[in-house]
Design a protein around this motif. Sequence first.
Motif, mmCIF file in Angstrom:
data_model
loop_
_atom_site.group_PDB
_atom_site.id
_atom_site.type_symbol
_atom_site.label_atom_id
_atom_site.label_comp_id
_atom_site.label_asym_id
_atom_site.label_seq_id
_atom_site.Cartn_x
_atom_site.Cartn_y
_atom_site.Cartn_z
ATOM 1 N N ASP A 187 -0.498 2.792 27.255
ATOM 2 C CA ASP A 187 -0.910 2.967 25.876
ATOM 3 C C ASP A 187 -1.832 1.840 25.441
ATOM 4 O O ASP A 187 -2.883 2.076 24.843
ATOM 5 N N ALA A 212 -2.681 2.187 13.669
ATOM 6 C CA ALA A 212 -1.718 2.100 14.763
ATOM 7 C C ALA A 212 -2.257 1.426 16.010
ATOM 8 O O ALA A 212 -1.933 1.832 17.112
ATOM 9 N N HIS B 691 1.088 6.657 11.504
ATOM 10 C CA HIS B 691 1.533 5.276 11.693
ATOM 11 C C HIS B 691 1.909 4.626 10.379
ATOM 12 O O HIS B 691 2.982 4.034 10.235
ATOM 13 N N ARG B 728 2.052 9.034 21.410
ATOM 14 C CA ARG B 728 0.926 9.169 20.497
ATOM 15 C C ARG B 728 0.341 10.552 20.643
ATOM 16 O O ARG B 728 0.336 11.139 21.720
ATOM 17 N N SER B 733 -5.043 8.957 17.453
ATOM 18 C CA SER B 733 -4.260 7.799 17.855
ATOM 19 C C SER B 733 -3.298 7.303 16.792
ATOM 20 O O SER B 733 -2.380 6.566 17.076
ATOM 21 N N ASN B 734 -3.528 7.728 15.573
ATOM 22 C CA ASN B 734 -2.719 7.225 14.475
ATOM 23 C C ASN B 734 -1.452 8.028 14.225
ATOM 24 O O ASN B 734 -0.665 7.702 13.360
ATOM 25 N N PHE B 736 2.138 9.814 15.524
ATOM 26 C CA PHE B 736 3.169 9.720 16.543
ATOM 27 C C PHE B 736 3.995 10.987 16.567
ATOM 28 O O PHE B 736 4.198 11.625 15.539
#
Lengths: 230, 740
Positions: A187, A212, B691, B728, B733-734, B736
């Motif tokens: 990751d 994130a 996130h 993810r 990417s932000n 989850f």
Amino acid sequence: MPRATSKRKAPSSTSASVTASDVGSTRPGKKGKKEVDKIGSLFDVYANKTLDMIDPEGIVSLCSHLGVDHTDVRILILAWKMKAEKQGYFSREEWRRGLKDLNADTIAKLKKALPGLEKELISTPKFEDFYAFAFQYCLTEDRQKSVDIETICELLNLVLGPKYCSQVDLLIKYLKVQSEYRALNADQWRHFYRFCKEISFPDLEDYDSDQAWPVIIDNFVEWMKDNKHS
Amino acid sequence: MGSKVIEFNEGWDYLQRGITKLKKILDGTPDAQFSSEEYMMIYTTIYNMSTQISPNYSQQLYEKYGEALKEYIKSTVLPSIAEKHGEFMLRELVKRWANHKVMVTWLSRFFNYLDRWFVSSKSLPRLSEAGLVCFREHVYQEVNSNAVACVIDLIDKEREGSQIDRALLKNVVDMFVEVGMGQMEAYEMDFEAEMLADSGEHYSRKAASWILEDSCPDYMVKAEECLRMEKERASHYLHSSSEQKLIEKVQHELLVVHAHQLLDKEHSGCRALIRGDKVEDLSRMFRLYHNLPKGLEPVANVFKQHVADEGKALVQQAEDAASNQQGLNGAGAEVGLVLVRKILELHDKYMGYVNGCFMNHSVFHKALKEAFEVFCNKSVAGSSSAELLAGFSDNILKKGSSEKLSDEAIEETLEKVITLLAYYSDRDLYAEFCRKKLARRLLFDRSGNQDHENSFLTKLKQQCGGQFTSKMQAMVTDMTLTKDMQTNFEQYLGSNPNIKPGIDLSVVVLKTGCWPSYKSSDLNLPEEIVKCVEAFKGFYDTQAKRRKLSWIYSLGTCNLVGKFEPKPMELVVSTYQAALLLLFNDTDRLSFSEISTQLNLTNEDLVRLLHSLSCAKYKILIKEPNTKTVQADDNFVFNYKFTDKMRKIRIPLPPIVDEKKKVTEDVEKERKYAIDAALVRIMKSRKVLSHQKLVMECVEMLQRMFKPDIKAIKKRIEDLITRDYLERDKEDSNMFKYVA
């Protein structure tokens, strides 16, 4: 390629020159079958007989015939093409896969195909795939999930260095200096690429630590900002 | 009625005389009035003229009606108004307006028939309406701006203190309203707007001079008075809809425009008032500003700043005092207690303000909270704020507390401590310190009162939730259980005299898990004590077959009798010290290494032990050489000559463990688990989450216990990804996703 052995052995080179002269002796129509065989016999040239795999030694001699250093990124790209699973080793199946894809059945053809490999990676989805592969390829143990910092640095240089030279240099510098992480996971690896691609450098203006991003990249950005003042 | 056709001029002539008479009435000519006959005749004439088929004079009559009014206005009304000025003009206007209304009423009665049929068939305004329009167009339009100026002039005179004719103004204002005929436009645009603008200017001037000359309290008194007067004015002679607008205007000029200057006045502004405890002035300030949008914010900010500064000063005081006393151990601990007590007093004082002069308003509650959060979390001389607070509550709960409070006062103080706890972010750290100190109180019998302990735990549970207090409650329960156990043990000994060890033994059995963990070393026990331990072991096996006992000698106490030459004395010492002293029953003199071998303690422990008996207040052993610290090559001799005026003394053995560090480490670990658990819980229920939202919800979930560090949360998220609890999203990417 990282972690390849540095021993070099001369014997295989004689058989390589034999194969080289076989170029051009195939007939169209029968191309398929003969090529596969040629690929197979080429495999045998480098393979370790007991393992039926090309081992690190074999790879080293392959490299010398191709005229590239075994740590060259093109070998890594080749491994990717082959979808090689174990670092330092090519199986017959993988070899076949890779060479067929490149339309190469001789060393000369393979050598010619090398520049094309790098060009292929200009396309972003392919590069992403290759990038992810590079990390996975370093996971040598069963159930290993992270790669040590030293290796990460080398890998970054190899894979991202050409395109994002300034970012990579500083990243590597930071990774060597920090002590919080001794190995990184997939990751975090993934995010290095994202970072280089998305964040303007070196001002880092559009970086938002509330997003994130992995902590290591937050820390890197902080380190960059601190060191700007020094 | 007759079928005689009335010619127009004939009819109108007749009517004209009627109108003339009406004018006389209006002019106030005495004895002028209509008889009912006259009235009937006029009405009938009109009726006939408008009902006859041909020629029908409805149209002309209607027009004549308007003309009559207009003529009267031009000839009489307007000139009479124009020749007067100021207040007199207003009076005349009011009189003429009243007159006009009367005239319209009379004429409408005369011409009434038109109203019934003609008016609607031609979609014309009704007579009364037409009459008002007439006034509006021919009188009002001409005189209104003058009238407005006059009225405003009078209002300003009243503001300066003169008496004015309020009834007159009311009448003028009423006229403005009526002229609008149901719409407030005339009033609002012609009168109100001017009035408000003028009022604004008036107060703007006043404010500009007052703000320079007056102190804040004086200015506020004046402002309050002005607002009161304007309100009264509005209710007396303005239209009700104007009151709110007028008040807002005045408030704006007096309070909003100069807000900063007023509140920030150096010696009399908000800050100074708070410092000077000027409760009445502050109440006034609150009253004045609380209706204004965001009016209280600057006041609340000053309040917050002030409280925060006072709090910070207290902390600094403590810091200085501590550095004078070099650390917070022993006498220095007093500094911590004093600080907490002062903070509690500070809280009482300013909560009083919030409830009193600030009328319990939420803005001030918030300000107080934020102010306390600023300084409550500061550490002093290396001790975290949580530790200091725990020290304070420990002091209240223990026997022989330095505070010496009544039961009621204790309860009250504990209540306040819990209230204060709301401002501390490291509540879990506080609870952990409490637990350690509770253990000491319980084990060394230092607890003041069982009821207080229980009530404190209940309060803590309410504030922070059960997971803190469950362990502590179990500890308190253990003490009760252990008493029963002790009774049974004594009975057991009674029925098995052969096992009796010859020494009185009391044992406290602790349930592992809820008590803090204690280290105990492999001390070589003296025989006498070994016998006791065996006896109890035997007993315990009969009680609880499958449980295992671990002995913690480091917490034990022994009462020894020392046979000293001057007199025998009772010594209350720890088990370790007792073991050491009993060695001297066999010999007078021992070296460090000999003792070390015989006792089997670490050097560190041994040094501490020997120090307490040879270099501290009570020298039971004589150290050779007689230096201040214990060295590995020292020798120790039993001090036969030792004595003290008391018969019984307690020789303390200070603990080495720096509780602080261990507690902090333990809490850090717990927090990691707590964050993990929270994250998993949230993701399990949400399945997919961004996130930022995840971090936000995590903080919210945990905030009762502590304020999680954002970085720590991020790290735990990364760890959970590695452990395959979360992943993810491939695209974003932000985001989850929960991995089932």
